[in-house]
Design a protein around this motif. Structure first.
Motif, PDB file in Angstrom:
ATOM      1  N   ASP A 179      -0.967   1.462  -2.289  1.00  0.00           N
ATOM      2  CA  ASP A 179      -2.086   2.113  -2.969  1.00  0.00           C
ATOM      3  C   ASP A 179      -1.633   3.367  -3.703  1.00  0.00           C
ATOM      4  O   ASP A 179      -2.084   3.641  -4.829  1.00  0.00           O
ATOM      5  CB  ASP A 179      -3.174   2.459  -1.946  1.00  0.00           C
ATOM      6  N   MET A 180      -0.739   4.141  -3.083  1.00  0.00           N
ATOM      7  CA  MET A 180      -0.240   5.348  -3.733  1.00  0.00           C
ATOM      8  C   MET A 180       0.475   5.002  -5.038  1.00  0.00           C
ATOM      9  O   MET A 180       0.313   5.694  -6.056  1.00  0.00           O
ATOM     10  CB  MET A 180       0.709   6.101  -2.795  1.00  0.00           C
ATOM     11  N   ALA A 181       1.270   3.943  -5.022  1.00  0.00           N
ATOM     12  CA  ALA A 181       1.979   3.536  -6.233  1.00  0.00           C
ATOM     13  C   ALA A 181       1.009   3.175  -7.347  1.00  0.00           C
ATOM     14  O   ALA A 181       1.231   3.520  -8.519  1.00  0.00           O
ATOM     15  CB  ALA A 181       2.902   2.364  -5.924  1.00  0.00           C
ATOM     16  N   VAL A 182      -0.076   2.510  -6.996  1.00  0.00           N
ATOM     17  CA  VAL A 182      -1.092   2.164  -7.995  1.00  0.00           C
ATOM     18  C   VAL A 182      -1.713   3.433  -8.570  1.00  0.00           C
ATOM     19  O   VAL A 182      -1.871   3.574  -9.791  1.00  0.00           O
ATOM     20  CB  VAL A 182      -2.175   1.258  -7.372  1.00  0.00           C
ATOM     21  N   ARG A 183      -2.053   4.374  -7.681  1.00  0.00           N
ATOM     22  CA  ARG A 183      -2.661   5.623  -8.136  1.00  0.00           C
ATOM     23  C   ARG A 183      -1.709   6.418  -9.035  1.00  0.00           C
ATOM     24  O   ARG A 183      -2.149   7.117  -9.953  1.00  0.00           O
ATOM     25  CB  ARG A 183      -3.083   6.468  -6.933  1.00  0.00           C
ATOM     26  N   LEU A 184      -0.423   6.311  -8.771  1.00  0.00           N
ATOM     27  CA  LEU A 184       0.576   7.035  -9.561  1.00  0.00           C
ATOM     28  C   LEU A 184       0.991   6.281 -10.829  1.00  0.00           C
ATOM     29  O   LEU A 184       1.714   6.842 -11.652  1.00  0.00           O
ATOM     30  CB  LEU A 184       1.830   7.287  -8.720  1.00  0.00           C
ATOM     31  N   LYS A 185       0.543   5.009 -10.937  1.00  0.00           N
ATOM     32  CA  LYS A 185       1.056   4.130 -11.999  1.00  0.00           C
ATOM     33  C   LYS A 185       2.590   4.103 -11.957  1.00  0.00           C
ATOM     34  O   LYS A 185       3.282   4.156 -12.987  1.00  0.00           O
ATOM     35  CB  LYS A 185       0.553   4.570 -13.374  1.00  0.00           C
ATOM     36  N   ALA A 186       3.107   4.021 -10.736  1.00  0.00           N
ATOM     37  CA  ALA A 186       4.545   4.101 -10.488  1.00  0.00           C
ATOM     38  C   ALA A 186       5.156   2.713 -10.323  1.00  0.00           C
ATOM     39  O   ALA A 186       4.469   1.751  -9.956  1.00  0.00           O
ATOM     40  CB  ALA A 186       4.814   4.912  -9.223  1.00  0.00           C
ATOM     41  N   ARG A 187       6.433   2.621 -10.570  1.00  0.00           N
ATOM     42  CA  ARG A 187       7.188   1.421 -10.206  1.00  0.00           C
ATOM     43  C   ARG A 187       7.131   1.282  -8.688  1.00  0.00           C
ATOM     44  O   ARG A 187       7.204   2.281  -7.962  1.00  0.00           O
ATOM     45  CB  ARG A 187       8.633   1.548 -10.682  1.00  0.00           C
ATOM     46  N   ARG A 188       7.008   0.070  -8.176  1.00  0.00           N
ATOM     47  CA  ARG A 188       6.916  -0.156  -6.737  1.00  0.00           C
ATOM     48  C   ARG A 188       8.009  -1.112  -6.295  1.00  0.00           C
ATOM     49  O   ARG A 188       8.187  -2.187  -6.859  1.00  0.00           O
ATOM     50  CB  ARG A 188       5.541  -0.745  -6.392  1.00  0.00           C
ATOM     51  N   THR A 189       8.766  -0.704  -5.261  1.00  0.00           N
ATOM     52  CA  THR A 189       9.797  -1.549  -4.665  1.00  0.00           C
ATOM     53  C   THR A 189       9.568  -1.629  -3.162  1.00  0.00           C
ATOM     54  O   THR A 189       9.454  -0.592  -2.499  1.00  0.00           O
ATOM     55  CB  THR A 189      11.209  -0.991  -4.921  1.00  0.00           C
ATOM     56  N   VAL A 190       9.497  -2.855  -2.636  1.00  0.00           N
ATOM     57  CA  VAL A 190       9.466  -3.083  -1.193  1.00  0.00           C
ATOM     58  C   VAL A 190      10.778  -3.769  -0.818  1.00  0.00           C
ATOM     59  O   VAL A 190      11.106  -4.825  -1.364  1.00  0.00           O
ATOM     60  CB  VAL A 190       8.263  -3.956  -0.782  1.00  0.00           C
ATOM     61  N   VAL A 191      11.529  -3.157   0.089  1.00  0.00           N
ATOM     62  CA  VAL A 191      12.852  -3.663   0.459  1.00  0.00           C
ATOM     63  C   VAL A 191      12.719  -4.563   1.689  1.00  0.00           C
ATOM     64  O   VAL A 191      12.388  -4.079   2.782  1.00  0.00           O
ATOM     65  CB  VAL A 191      13.816  -2.497   0.751  1.00  0.00           C
ATOM     66  N   PRO A 192      12.959  -5.863   1.555  1.00  0.00           N
ATOM     67  CA  PRO A 192      12.855  -6.764   2.708  1.00  0.00           C
ATOM     68  C   PRO A 192      13.857  -6.386   3.795  1.00  0.00           C
ATOM     69  O   PRO A 192      14.964  -5.907   3.512  1.00  0.00           O
ATOM     70  CB  PRO A 192      13.200  -8.136   2.113  1.00  0.00           C
ATOM     71  N   GLY A 193      13.449  -6.570   5.046  1.00  0.00           N
ATOM     72  CA  GLY A 193      14.350  -6.314   6.158  1.00  0.00           C
ATOM     73  C   GLY A 193      14.550  -4.859   6.492  1.00  0.00           C
ATOM     74  O   GLY A 193      15.392  -4.518   7.323  1.00  0.00           O
ATOM     75  N   ALA A 194      13.784  -3.979   5.847  1.00  0.00           N
ATOM     76  CA  ALA A 194      13.902  -2.541   6.107  1.00  0.00           C
ATOM     77  C   ALA A 194      12.583  -1.999   6.622  1.00  0.00           C
ATOM     78  O   ALA A 194      11.510  -2.548   6.350  1.00  0.00           O
ATOM     79  CB  ALA A 194      14.313  -1.796   4.843  1.00  0.00           C
ATOM     80  N   GLU A 195      12.704  -0.881   7.343  1.00  0.00           N
ATOM     81  CA  GLU A 195      11.514  -0.196   7.835  1.00  0.00           C
ATOM     82  C   GLU A 195      11.457   1.201   7.225  1.00  0.00           C
ATOM     83  O   GLU A 195      11.374   1.327   6.002  1.00  0.00           O
ATOM     84  CB  GLU A 195      11.502  -0.201   9.372  1.00  0.00           C
ATOM     85  N   HIS A 196      11.538   2.273   8.039  1.00  0.00           N
ATOM     86  CA  HIS A 196      11.309   3.604   7.494  1.00  0.00           C
ATOM     87  C   HIS A 196      12.512   4.188   6.756  1.00  0.00           C
ATOM     88  O   HIS A 196      12.371   5.154   6.023  1.00  0.00           O
ATOM     89  CB  HIS A 196      10.873   4.563   8.621  1.00  0.00           C
ATOM     90  N   SER A 197      13.691   3.587   6.929  1.00  0.00           N
ATOM     91  CA  SER A 197      14.889   4.133   6.271  1.00  0.00           C
ATOM     92  C   SER A 197      15.635   3.039   5.510  1.00  0.00           C
ATOM     93  O   SER A 197      16.746   2.642   5.883  1.00  0.00           O
ATOM     94  CB  SER A 197      15.819   4.782   7.303  1.00  0.00           C
ATOM     95  N   PRO A 198      15.057   2.542   4.413  1.00  0.00           N
ATOM     96  CA  PRO A 198      15.743   1.486   3.659  1.00  0.00           C
ATOM     97  C   PRO A 198      17.102   1.932   3.132  1.00  0.00           C
ATOM     98  O   PRO A 198      18.000   1.104   2.957  1.00  0.00           O
ATOM     99  CB  PRO A 198      14.771   1.182   2.509  1.00  0.00           C
ATOM    100  N   ASN A 199      17.286   3.241   2.918  1.00  0.00           N
ATOM    101  CA  ASN A 199      18.568   3.770   2.474  1.00  0.00           C
ATOM    102  C   ASN A 199      19.658   3.563   3.520  1.00  0.00           C
ATOM    103  O   ASN A 199      20.842   3.488   3.185  1.00  0.00           O
ATOM    104  CB  ASN A 199      18.450   5.259   2.128  1.00  0.00           C
ATOM    105  N   VAL A 200      19.295   3.470   4.787  1.00  0.00           N
ATOM    106  CA  VAL A 200      20.240   3.217   5.874  1.00  0.00           C
ATOM    107  C   VAL A 200      20.251   1.737   6.256  1.00  0.00           C
ATOM    108  O   VAL A 200      21.304   1.151   6.490  1.00  0.00           O
ATOM    109  CB  VAL A 200      19.876   4.071   7.110  1.00  0.00           C
TER     110      VAL A 200
END
Length: 297
Positions: A249-270
């Protein structure tokens, strides 16, 4: 909200104290890969109880895409100094001004990436002055305060820090970790000691002040949406700090690009660094950043 980072940066990276108008900050600075055309510079801001090491596994894949990456320890975080008992220097606006100073020291404009608490601090920096930035990515960082369950955990930590030393709190936290998670087999001997050293490097006043911020942060999405910067909301497929539907919802409100990383939780960078790095570079490639400083620093 903690993560299990890699502590050994690429051999090409340099660890040093970045000098800014607001003091020195410990950074890991990874240059663009040899033979690759330089495309830009990114400033990576970690989250609560985290550090610059949370971005270690992003450096090489982003270097291969032409991006110099500079991961920073914030004021009072791991290897960056700060007062142990005075909470005033850790007010969100002060930490936001630190981010602006870090960007200025790198020569600006930079691609700004904030993970979790680092995303909210970075948001405050962008709202103060967006001019040092080429884009802004929020990684697992929501619109307002954290979830009820996480607020309870942060309150427990803040209460403990009020009456116990950092080493005592570490031992208490370790006593609550399931035995099979204490030492992951692929991390090698001594990894737990590195985590302990990182924890002890944090200043108690910083943890108390920023923990309070996480529990009281207002919704500033409308303010951010008015900023003329390319925006990106990236998260794992699950998150107990901010529900993924809230991030959608936040991404929609921001008109932002949205990425959901499969297999990740709170730290997709790790947890899924290659997918995360690809998503970041793909986004940055679309923004165009004329005038960026492209040296390795």
């Amino acid at each position: 909200m903690s993560s299990r980072p890699a502590f050994s940066p690429p051999s090409s990276a340099r660890a040093y104290a970045l000098r800014t108008s607001r003091g020195e900050f410990a950074v890991v600075d990874a240059p663009v890969a040899s033979g690759v055309k330089a495309r830009g510079v990114a400033l990576l801001v970690p989250g609560f109880t985290g550090s610059k090491e949370d971005f270690t596994l992003l450096h090489e894949p982003l270097a291969a895409r032409g991006y110099r990456t500079v991961a920073v320890d914030g004021r009072g975080q791991f290897e960056s100094d700060g007062p142990a008992d005075d909470q005033a220097p850790y007010a969100q606006q002060e930490l936001a001004r630190d981010v602006l100073a870090q960007a200025a020291a790198l020569g600006g404009p930079v691609h700004l990436v904030g993970h979790s608490l680092g995303g909210q601090i970075s948001r405050a920096a962008v709202l103060l002055d967006h001019s040092p930035f080429a884009s802004f990515t929020l990684v697992a960082s929501g619109p307002a305060q954290i979830s009820d369950s996480q607020r309870q955990r942060v309150k427990l930590l803040r209460d403990a820090l009020a009456v116990m030393g950092m080493a005592e709190v570490w031992e208490a936290m370790q006593a609550m970790v399931p035995p099979e998670e204490v030492e992951l087999p692929d991390r090698g001997l001594g990894y737990q000691e590195l985590l302990r050293r990182r924890w002890l490097g944090n200043k108690p006043a910083q943890l108390i002040a920023t923990g309070r911020q996480l529990c009281t942060e207002p919704d500033r999405v409308a303010e951010l949406a008015a900023v003329p910067l390319p925006l990106h909301v990236l998260s794992g497929a699950r998150d107990d700090t901010w529900p993924v539907t809230l991030l959608d919802d936040m991404a929609v409100r921001l008109k932002a690009r949205r990425t959901v990383v499969p297999g990740a939780e709170h730290s997709p960078n790790v947890e899924q660094p290659l997918v995360t790095a690809r998503a970041l570079a793909d986004f940055w490639d679309t923004t165009g950043s004329p005038g960026l400083p492209l040296g390795s620093g």
